[in-house]
Design a protein around this motif. Structure first.
Motif, mmCIF file in Angstrom:
data_model
loop_
_atom_site.group_PDB
_atom_site.id
_atom_site.type_symbol
_atom_site.label_atom_id
_atom_site.label_comp_id
_atom_site.label_asym_id
_atom_site.label_seq_id
_atom_site.Cartn_x
_atom_site.Cartn_y
_atom_site.Cartn_z
ATOM 1 N N TYR A 99 -4.633 -30.220 -7.676
ATOM 2 C CA TYR A 99 -4.772 -29.635 -9.011
ATOM 3 C C TYR A 99 -6.221 -29.248 -9.281
ATOM 4 C CZ TYR A 99 -0.078 -31.461 -9.853
ATOM 5 O OH TYR A 99 1.264 -31.728 -9.789
ATOM 6 N N THR A 131 -0.987 -24.787 -8.412
ATOM 7 C CA THR A 131 0.055 -25.081 -9.394
ATOM 8 C C THR A 131 0.873 -26.286 -8.921
ATOM 9 O OG1 THR A 131 1.638 -23.598 -8.353
ATOM 10 C CG2 THR A 131 0.171 -22.647 -10.027
ATOM 11 N N GLN A 132 1.785 -26.738 -9.780
ATOM 12 C CA GLN A 132 2.589 -27.898 -9.405
ATOM 13 C C GLN A 132 3.499 -27.590 -8.229
ATOM 14 O OE1 GLN A 132 4.998 -29.487 -12.567
ATOM 15 N NE2 GLN A 132 5.290 -31.453 -11.527
ATOM 16 N N SER A 133 4.108 -26.403 -8.243
ATOM 17 C CA SER A 133 4.995 -26.048 -7.134
ATOM 18 C C SER A 133 4.215 -25.887 -5.831
ATOM 19 C CB SER A 133 5.759 -24.762 -7.459
ATOM 20 O OG SER A 133 4.852 -23.683 -7.653
ATOM 21 N N GLU A 134 3.023 -25.317 -5.900
ATOM 22 C CA GLU A 134 2.193 -25.192 -4.705
ATOM 23 C C GLU A 134 1.753 -26.562 -4.194
ATOM 24 O OE1 GLU A 134 0.098 -20.833 -5.535
ATOM 25 O OE2 GLU A 134 -0.862 -22.689 -6.222
#
Length: 390
Positions: free
Chosen positions: A277, A282-285
């Motif tokens: 982060y 991103t969260q999905s990445e």
């Protein structure tokens, strides 16, 4: 004499015979009521043997009492002698616990070795009666219990094909659903939702396989027939098929993949997430590029554990896939697996020394080797990627 005979036959104990002999009971009627025959056919030798038995019984009881007393006294003396300032009770207890743990581990290992040798010896007996080349490379499975194997075709390839085909379809269902649910529960779901959803998913693992088999036979099979049967696409002739067993088995395997993968993903250090982060991901990445690679060894292990479970399943196959041993690419055909045929070959009144009965052990040995190879492959994958991400 009658009471001596009753003691010799085991109908009365020595103490019971003594109490009855000192009472006013009609001994002949009493012995008749408990099933001890007493008449003119009782020879003096039988009476003498009964009296001798009573003497031995009394001597044995007294000797047992003295032995127990001697052991108790000896144990007390040993404990008193060892109780001193230099005695380290903790070390003795630790050695005792260590011995107990080694014994428990040895039981598990020796049981595995015993199973292996039981399969191995009977497999050798089978190959003395049936050619190994025809077993491993034969494409026809048609056992005949007449003629002690002379008319039987016992090729294992159709059973291997059915086993792998059904397991493959089951894994196509279980792996995506189980892995995606694990990612959602560990990374997206709130603690309250996770606390409710995860136990509900794990309930699937506690349902007996016979219930899954009935579900496949009574619900999934007719549903697939209505979608792909004669009235629609004409792909499916009956409710028992590879697709029926594969779909239901995949549902059964979802908690194996989901629960284990969820625990493994949660074990990934939070520092890896924070670092991703911090770099702007991103969260999905972060999940795709950081968390899943770090948790990959455990996830692969969970998937291969589910695959081993699928290969060894029996009841779902028996009720959902049928009993036909065939080589076919059509997932809507009825097929069978190795485990189902092991059950069928050992059921009935077949001669245990015949190839049709001994082939069950050869099938079991084949399944054992396949499962062992799968576990070795899983261990290889886990070690390879663990070195990369540790």
């Amino acid at each position: 004499e009658g009471l001596d005979v009753a003691v010799a036959q085991g109908a009365l104990s020595r103490d019971e015979a003594a109490s009855i002999g000192s009472s006013s009971v009609n001994i002949r009627e009493f012995l008749g009521s408990i099933g001890v025959a007493l008449g003119s056919d009782v020879s003096p030798e039988v009476v003498a043997a009964a009296q001798l038995y009573r003497g031995f019984n009394a001597t044995g009881s007294a000797l047992m009492s003295w032995i127990v007393l001697a052991i108790s006294v000896g144990g007390a003396a040993y404990a008193y002698r060892r109780s001193n300032a230099d005695f380290r009770a903790r070390n003795v207890v630790e050695r005792g616990v260590l011995g107990l743990l080694i014994g428990a581990a040895s039981i598990a290992i020796l049981t595995t070795i015993g199973i292996l040798f039981a399969l191995l010896f009977n497999t050798i007996e089978f190959f003395k009666l049936y050619p190994a080349t025809e077993f491993f490379f034969g494409t026809n499975w048609a056992p005949s219990f007449s003629g002690r194997g002379g008319l039987s075709d016992l090729g294992v390839l159709p059973l291997l094909w059915g086993t792998f085909y059904i397991s493959f379809i089951a894994m196509l269902v279980a792996v995506p659903i189980g892995l995606f649910s694990a990612i959602y529960l560990s990374e997206y779901a709130s603690p309250r939702l996770r606390g409710v959803a995860k136990p509900l998913i794990e309930i699937l693992a506690g349902i007996p396989t016979i219930v899954y088999g009935l579900f496949a036979l009574l619900t999934v099979g007719p549903l697939l027939v209505s979608l792909f049967g004669k009235d629609t696409l004409n792909w499916m002739q009956g409710g028992t098929a590879v697709m029926t067993a594969g779909l239901v088995m995949g549902i059964m395997l979802i908690p194996f993949v989901s629960s284990l993968s969820d625990d493994i993903i949660n074990a990934v250090p939070q520092a890896l997430r924070d670092g991703s982060y911090g770099l702007g991901a991103t969260q999905s990445e972060t999940i795709r590029l950081v968390i899943l690679p770090a948790a990959l060894p455990g996830i692969v292990g969970a998937i291969l554990l589910a695959a081993s479970r699928a290969i060894g399943e029996t009841m779902i196959v028996v009720l959902g896939a049928g009993a036909a041993a065939r080589l076919s690419m059509n997932p809507f055909d009825a097929m069978t697996t190795i485990t189902a045929k092991i059950v069928s070959q050992l059921t009935g009144d077949a001669d245990f020394s015949s190839p049709e009965a001994l082939v069950a052990f050869a099938l079991g040995m084949t399944l054992f080797v396949l499962t062992l190879g799968l576990n070795v492959f899983a261990l290889f994958i886990v070690r390879k990627y663990r070195e990369q991400y540790d």
